[in-house]
Design an enzyme around this catalytic site. Structure first.
Site, PDB file in Angstrom:
ATOM      1  N   SER A 159       0.315  -1.231   0.109  1.00 20.37           N
ATOM      2  CA  SER A 159       0.009   0.125   0.146  1.00 20.37           C
ATOM      3  C   SER A 159       0.773   1.084  -0.039  1.00 20.37           C
ATOM      4  O   SER A 159       1.299   1.640  -0.896  1.00 20.37           O
ATOM      5  CB  SER A 159      -0.881  -0.186   0.950  1.00 20.37           C
ATOM      6  OG  SER A 159      -1.708   1.139   1.338  1.00 20.37           O
ATOM      7  N   ASP A 183       0.254  -4.512  -4.018  1.00 19.77           N
ATOM      8  CA  ASP A 183      -1.093  -3.068  -4.104  1.00 19.77           C
ATOM      9  C   ASP A 183      -0.693  -1.773  -3.446  1.00 19.77           C
ATOM     10  O   ASP A 183      -1.242  -1.277  -2.922  1.00 19.77           O
ATOM     11  CB  ASP A 183      -2.147  -3.798  -3.852  1.00 19.77           C
ATOM     12  CG  ASP A 183      -3.667  -3.055  -4.894  1.00 19.77           C
ATOM     13  OD1 ASP A 183      -3.479  -3.116  -5.573  1.00 19.77           O
ATOM     14  OD2 ASP A 183      -4.363  -2.830  -3.512  1.00 19.77           O
ATOM     15  N   HIS A 268      -7.206  -5.754  -0.741  1.00 21.44           N
ATOM     16  CA  HIS A 268      -6.186  -4.763  -0.699  1.00 21.44           C
ATOM     17  C   HIS A 268      -5.036  -6.095  -0.420  1.00 21.44           C
ATOM     18  O   HIS A 268      -3.791  -5.910  -0.595  1.00 21.44           O
ATOM     19  CB  HIS A 268      -6.375  -3.638   0.468  1.00 21.44           C
ATOM     20  CG  HIS A 268      -5.275  -2.395   0.082  1.00 21.44           C
ATOM     21  ND1 HIS A 268      -5.007  -1.866  -1.141  1.00 21.44           N
ATOM     22  CD2 HIS A 268      -5.138  -1.327   0.404  1.00 21.44           C
ATOM     23  CE1 HIS A 268      -3.507  -1.126  -1.243  1.00 21.44           C
ATOM     24  NE2 HIS A 268      -3.503  -1.101   0.201  1.00 21.44           N
TER      25      HIS A 268
END
Length: 475
Positions: A159, A183, A268
């Site tokens: 992230s 991601d 995610h």
């Protein structure tokens, strides 16, 4: 009064020592170049993957020996993302354990930037530049002080942590070997210039997994555009199997609202678990395929491995540095092991039907030398006579070499007078199948010269054609 004054002086000195130390080491002892580093670098061990028991402190050479850093092995640097709780998420020790299982002699360092990551998202997003600088200073110090080769350094960022890893890679004196973006975050980064986010220039090789790109650009949780040498979009990169709304309702009904945050980040975080899977199941890596679009992939048009058109997902990826980023796709299961087996199926429908039927549901069953996979559903957007249709199917088990298949055209879910009066149908002579994982092409023939497939009627059987020239291996 004198005792109170002494107490105040003592408290002041104690507070000053707290603000000037980190990890029990005075800032002055660390050298001026490292005073501004707020991130912490914990060298975790295979025996204790969940706790930060020993910290490598930039500028303090003895901390490296105290933590038993292995100078002759690989180093993995794990950088977490945004956090609501201010605590490590459950995936961190799982990834650490998987890295040590795959590379037992390696060093696995977890970067702690929790205090900065716990702010409002835009604030934490801005802090990725400072975190990246911290990580770069740490890596440069290891290289200069201990002559540690950056060819042995692999950064893994999730992230916001993916962008921090990219910034770190752009600031090291020499390029690190590899950065894996799990991601990478989308908001504040979708339209950012390369120096402010993860990009292919940040390491010798940058690979990226995109697992939660649903929504308009800039608003999706994960970044949509390719930002590495190889960008892989499992299941199209939008939602992941097992992370849908129906699953959320079921979990809430069974467990209450306690796991809602887990469901929100399910897709995610799937990027991390896909990478963990690649570490633990090295004998059976998932394979991804280069494609211009996910729509073309869904038609089965991209199952080629010629000229680096396919690659392994995760740790054993082939480090192919194309001139431009390549987008790759694959299907996965909803849980570990995630690997599936991809097939392109091509069918030519012959007949005299004049009408085009839309959104038609079919089922196909595959039978092989090892196993079988029955009643695999697929839908064709339209079906017309004298046209060839290509589509993608996948199985969750390895069925071995294909021997036979069955095809069924299902009835509409609604009542149709025309279907009741006369079921539409097509003549099918052959069905062509290509296996993505083996690259083998097989042609199936009707047991008779031509098989007639009718809507809502029995399945039609096709067997492997006897002509060996029709069954070949293709790149």
């Amino acid at each position: 009064m004198e005792s109170k004054a002494l107490l105040l002086v003592a408290l002041g000195m104690w507070f000053q020592s707290l603000t000037a130390t980190r990890g029990g080491v005075a800032a002055a002892d660390r050298g001026g170049d490292f005073i501004d580093i707020e991130s912490k670098f914990a060298l975790r061990t295979p025996e204790d993957t969940a706790e930060d028991t020993c910290h490598l402190i930039p500028g303090v050479t003895e901390s490296v020996a105290n933590c038993h850093f292995n100078h002759s092995s690989k180093t993995f640097v794990v950088i977490h993302g945004w956090t609501v709780t201010g605590m490590y998420e459950s995936w961190v020790p799982k990834l650490v354990a998987a890295l040590y299982k795959r590379e037992p002699d390696s060093n696995v360092i977890v970067v702690d930037w929790l205090s900065r990551a716990q702010q409002h998202y835009p604030v934490s997003a801005g802090y990725t530049k400072l975190v990246g600088k911290d990580v770069a200073k740490f890596i440069n110090w290891m290289a200069e002080e201990f002559h540690y080769p950056l060819d042995n350094v692999h950064l893994l960022g999730y992230s916001l942590g993916a962008h921090a890893a990219g910034i770190a890679g752009s600031l090291t004196n020499k390029k690190v070997n590899r950065i894996t973006g799990l991601d990478p975050a989308g908001p504040n980064f979708e339209y950012a210039e390369a120096p402010s986010r993860l990009s292919p220039d940040d390491a010798d090789f940058v690979d990226v997994l995109h697992t939660f790109t649903r929504g308009s650009p800039g608003r999706s949780i994960g970044i949509q555009k390719p930002v590495g040498h190889v960008d892989i979009y499992p299941n199209g990169g939008t939602f992941q199997p097992g992370c849908n709304i129906g699953e959320a309702i079921r979990v809430i009904a069974e467990r209450g609202l306690g796991d809602v945050d887990q469901l929100v980040k399910c897709s995610h975080e799937r990027s991390i678990h896909l990478f963990i899977d690649s570490l633990l199941n090295e004998e059976n890596p998932s394979k991804a395929y280069r494609c211009n679009s996910k729509e073309a992939f869904e038609k089965g048009l991209c199952l080629s491995c010629r000229k680096n058109r396919c690659n392994n997902l995760g740790y054993e990826i082939n480090k192919v540095r194309a001139k431009r980023s390549s987008k790759m796709y694959l299907k996965t299961r909803s849980q570990m092991p995630y690997k599936v087996f991809h097939y392109q199926v091509k069918i030519h429908f012959s007949g005299t039907e004049s009408d085009t039927q839309t959104n038609q549901a079919f089922e196909i069953s595959l039978y092989g030398t090892v196993a079988e996979s029955e009643n695999i559903p697929f839908t064709l957007p339209e079906v017309s006579a004298n046209k060839t249709y290509s589509f993608l199917i996948y199985t969750e088990v390895d069925i071995g070499e294909l021997l036979m298949l069955k095809l069924k055209w299902k009835s509409d879910s609604y009542f149709s007078w025309s279907d009741w009066w006369s079921s539409p149908g097509f003549a099918i002579e052959k069905i062509r199948v290509k296996a993505g994982e083996t690259q083998k092409k097989v042609i199936f023939c009707s047991r008779e010269k031509v098989s007639h497939l009718q809507k809502g009627k029995a399945s039609v059987v096709f067997v492997k054609c006897h002509d060996k020239s029709l069954n070949k291996k293709s790149g």
